[in-house]
Motif scaffolding. Structure first.
Motif, PDB file in Angstrom:
ATOM      1  N   GLU A 138       0.697  -1.203  -0.090  1.00 49.63           N
ATOM      2  CA  GLU A 138       0.168  -0.025  -0.248  1.00 49.63           C
ATOM      3  C   GLU A 138       0.733   1.224   0.133  1.00 49.63           C
ATOM      4  O   GLU A 138       0.563   2.172  -0.821  1.00 49.63           O
ATOM      5  CB  GLU A 138      -1.061   0.058   1.170  1.00 49.63           C
ATOM      6  N   LYS A 139       1.828   1.154   0.796  1.00 48.78           N
ATOM      7  CA  LYS A 139       2.783   2.314   0.792  1.00 48.78           C
ATOM      8  C   LYS A 139       3.670   2.725  -0.331  1.00 48.78           C
ATOM      9  O   LYS A 139       3.632   3.843  -0.978  1.00 48.78           O
ATOM     10  CB  LYS A 139       3.787   2.357   2.072  1.00 48.78           C
ATOM     11  N   PHE A 160       0.642 -13.595   0.224  1.00 50.85           N
ATOM     12  CA  PHE A 160       0.524 -13.443  -1.237  1.00 50.85           C
ATOM     13  C   PHE A 160       0.567 -14.901  -1.722  1.00 50.85           C
ATOM     14  O   PHE A 160       1.265 -15.794  -1.428  1.00 50.85           O
ATOM     15  CB  PHE A 160       1.457 -12.808  -1.606  1.00 50.85           C
ATOM     16  N   LYS A 161      -0.124 -14.870  -2.997  1.00 49.39           N
ATOM     17  CA  LYS A 161       0.040 -16.067  -3.928  1.00 49.39           C
ATOM     18  C   LYS A 161       1.356 -16.201  -4.252  1.00 49.39           C
ATOM     19  O   LYS A 161       2.211 -15.371  -4.478  1.00 49.39           O
ATOM     20  CB  LYS A 161      -0.767 -15.779  -5.158  1.00 49.39           C
ATOM     21  N   HIS A 193      -8.395   2.948  -4.984  1.00 46.82           N
ATOM     22  CA  HIS A 193      -8.564   2.041  -6.073  1.00 46.82           C
ATOM     23  C   HIS A 193      -7.485   1.027  -6.580  1.00 46.82           C
ATOM     24  O   HIS A 193      -7.700  -0.072  -6.746  1.00 46.82           O
ATOM     25  CB  HIS A 193      -9.206   2.666  -7.291  1.00 46.82           C
ATOM     26  N   ILE A 194      -6.353   1.695  -6.779  1.00 49.82           N
ATOM     27  CA  ILE A 194      -5.177   0.905  -7.431  1.00 49.82           C
ATOM     28  C   ILE A 194      -4.599  -0.033  -6.285  1.00 49.82           C
ATOM     29  O   ILE A 194      -4.248  -1.105  -6.574  1.00 49.82           O
ATOM     30  CB  ILE A 194      -3.884   2.032  -7.982  1.00 49.82           C
ATOM     31  N   GLN A 195      -4.462   0.656  -4.848  1.00 52.86           N
ATOM     32  CA  GLN A 195      -4.089  -0.413  -3.984  1.00 52.86           C
ATOM     33  C   GLN A 195      -5.145  -1.708  -3.933  1.00 52.86           C
ATOM     34  O   GLN A 195      -4.551  -2.640  -3.849  1.00 52.86           O
ATOM     35  CB  GLN A 195      -4.334   0.374  -2.579  1.00 52.86           C
ATOM     36  N   GLN A 196      -6.359  -1.436  -4.150  1.00 50.75           N
ATOM     37  CA  GLN A 196      -7.261  -2.591  -3.923  1.00 50.75           C
ATOM     38  C   GLN A 196      -7.122  -3.511  -5.020  1.00 50.75           C
ATOM     39  O   GLN A 196      -7.346  -4.701  -5.096  1.00 50.75           O
ATOM     40  CB  GLN A 196      -8.643  -2.097  -3.783  1.00 50.75           C
ATOM     41  N   ILE A 238      -4.317  -4.109  -6.829  1.00 51.04           N
ATOM     42  CA  ILE A 238      -2.967  -4.675  -6.868  1.00 51.04           C
ATOM     43  C   ILE A 238      -3.288  -5.803  -5.597  1.00 51.04           C
ATOM     44  O   ILE A 238      -2.711  -6.897  -5.911  1.00 51.04           O
ATOM     45  CB  ILE A 238      -2.030  -3.866  -6.331  1.00 51.04           C
ATOM     46  N   LYS A 239      -3.781  -5.433  -4.604  1.00 45.48           N
ATOM     47  CA  LYS A 239      -4.049  -6.471  -3.654  1.00 45.48           C
ATOM     48  C   LYS A 239      -4.774  -7.579  -3.778  1.00 45.48           C
ATOM     49  O   LYS A 239      -4.550  -8.671  -3.791  1.00 45.48           O
ATOM     50  CB  LYS A 239      -4.603  -5.647  -2.403  1.00 45.48           C
TER      51      LYS A 239
END
Length: 207
Positions: free
Chosen positions: A84-85, A144-145, A194-197, A199-200
Motif C-alpha cells: 500500500e505504501k 501473497f500467492k 482504487h489502485i491499492q485494492q 493490486i492487492k
C-alpha cells in the motif's frame, strides 16, 4: 553524497518547466540559462548538451523516488502495508512531478533523438527489485500467492494513473471535479485507494 548541487538543481528545474511548456525542441539552452539566471557556459559545463541535460533531469526525478521506495522493505510493517505504501508513494510522487512525466513519456514514445537511458533503466530495475522484496516477504508469510507476475505490477499501477490523467476532462465531468485541487484530492484519496485494492486483489489469496 548529493547527486546535484544547488546550481544544477536550479537549472534542471527551470529546464523541466520550459520543456513542459514549450517542448524539448522548442526550448533552447540560451533560454534555459537566461531563465535560470546563469550563463550559457555554466549550463554547458554542468551538462554538456541539451540532450544530456534532459538525461540528467530524468535521473534527478526518478532517483529521488527510487531512494524513498528502497527504504520500504526494511520498515517494521506488514507486507500488505508495504505494498500500500509503495503504491501510494509511487502515485503521489508521479502526480507531483506530472509535468516531468509528460516530457518523459513524449520523449520515449516519439523516439526522435538518440539518448542514453541507461541510468533510467537502472532506476526502474531497482524499483522492481524493491517490489520483489516486498512480495517475497508476503509469500514467505503465506499472505501473497506464489504465482505473481511481478514485472507487470508497476505497469498496472502506472497504466491506471496515466489513463486517468490522459482523460482528465472526461473524468472531471463525470466525477464533478471542477478544480485542480479537487482533481488532486481525488487522486490522493480515491484513485490511490482504487489502485491499492486492484493490486492487492492480484496478490492476496482469495478468501
Amino acid at each position: 553524497m548529493e547527486l546535484f548541487n544547488d546550481k544544477q538543481i536550479n537549472i534542471l528545474q527551470v529546464a523541466e518547466k520550459l520543456f513542459s511548456e514549450k517542448g524539448f525542441d522548442g526550448t533552447s539552452i540560451r533560454e534555459i540559462s537566461k531563465t535560470a539566471n546563469v550563463n550559457v557556459a555554466m549550463v554547458s559545463y554542468y551538462f554538456g548538451s541539451k540532450e544530456k541535460l534532459l538525461e540528467s533531469l530524468i535521473f534527478y526525478r526518478t532517483s529521488d523516488l527510487k531512494n524513498k521506495l528502497e527504504t520500504i522493505p526494511e520498515e517494521k510493517i506488514t507486507a500488505v502495508e508495504k505494498i500500500e505504501k509503495f503504491i501510494a508513494l509511487y502515485i503521489q510522487r508521479i502526480h507531483e512531478n506530472r509535468a516531468f512525466h509528460h516530457i518523459l513519456l513524449f520523449e520515449i514514445s516519439s523516439n526522435k533523438r538518440a539518448m542514453d537511458f541507461e541510468s533510467f533503466t537502472k532506476v526502474k530495475k531497482t524499483n522492481i527489485k524493491t517490489l520483489e522484496k516486498i512480495i517475497q516477504q508476503g509469500q514467505s508469510e503465506h499472505i501473497f500467492k506464489k504465482e505473481i507476475n511481478i514485472h507487470m505490477i508497476i505497469p498496472t499501477i502506472l497504466g491506471t494513473y496515466f489513463y486517468f490523467q490522459m482523460n482528465k476532462p472526461f473524468f472531471g465531468e463525470i466525477l464533478n471535479l471542477g478544480s485542480e485541487k479537487e482533481h488532486t484530492n481525488y487522486v490522493q484519496f480515491e484513485l490511490i485507494n482504487h489502485i491499492q485494492q486492484t493490486i492487492k486483489s492480484l496478490l492476496l489469496h482469495a478468501n
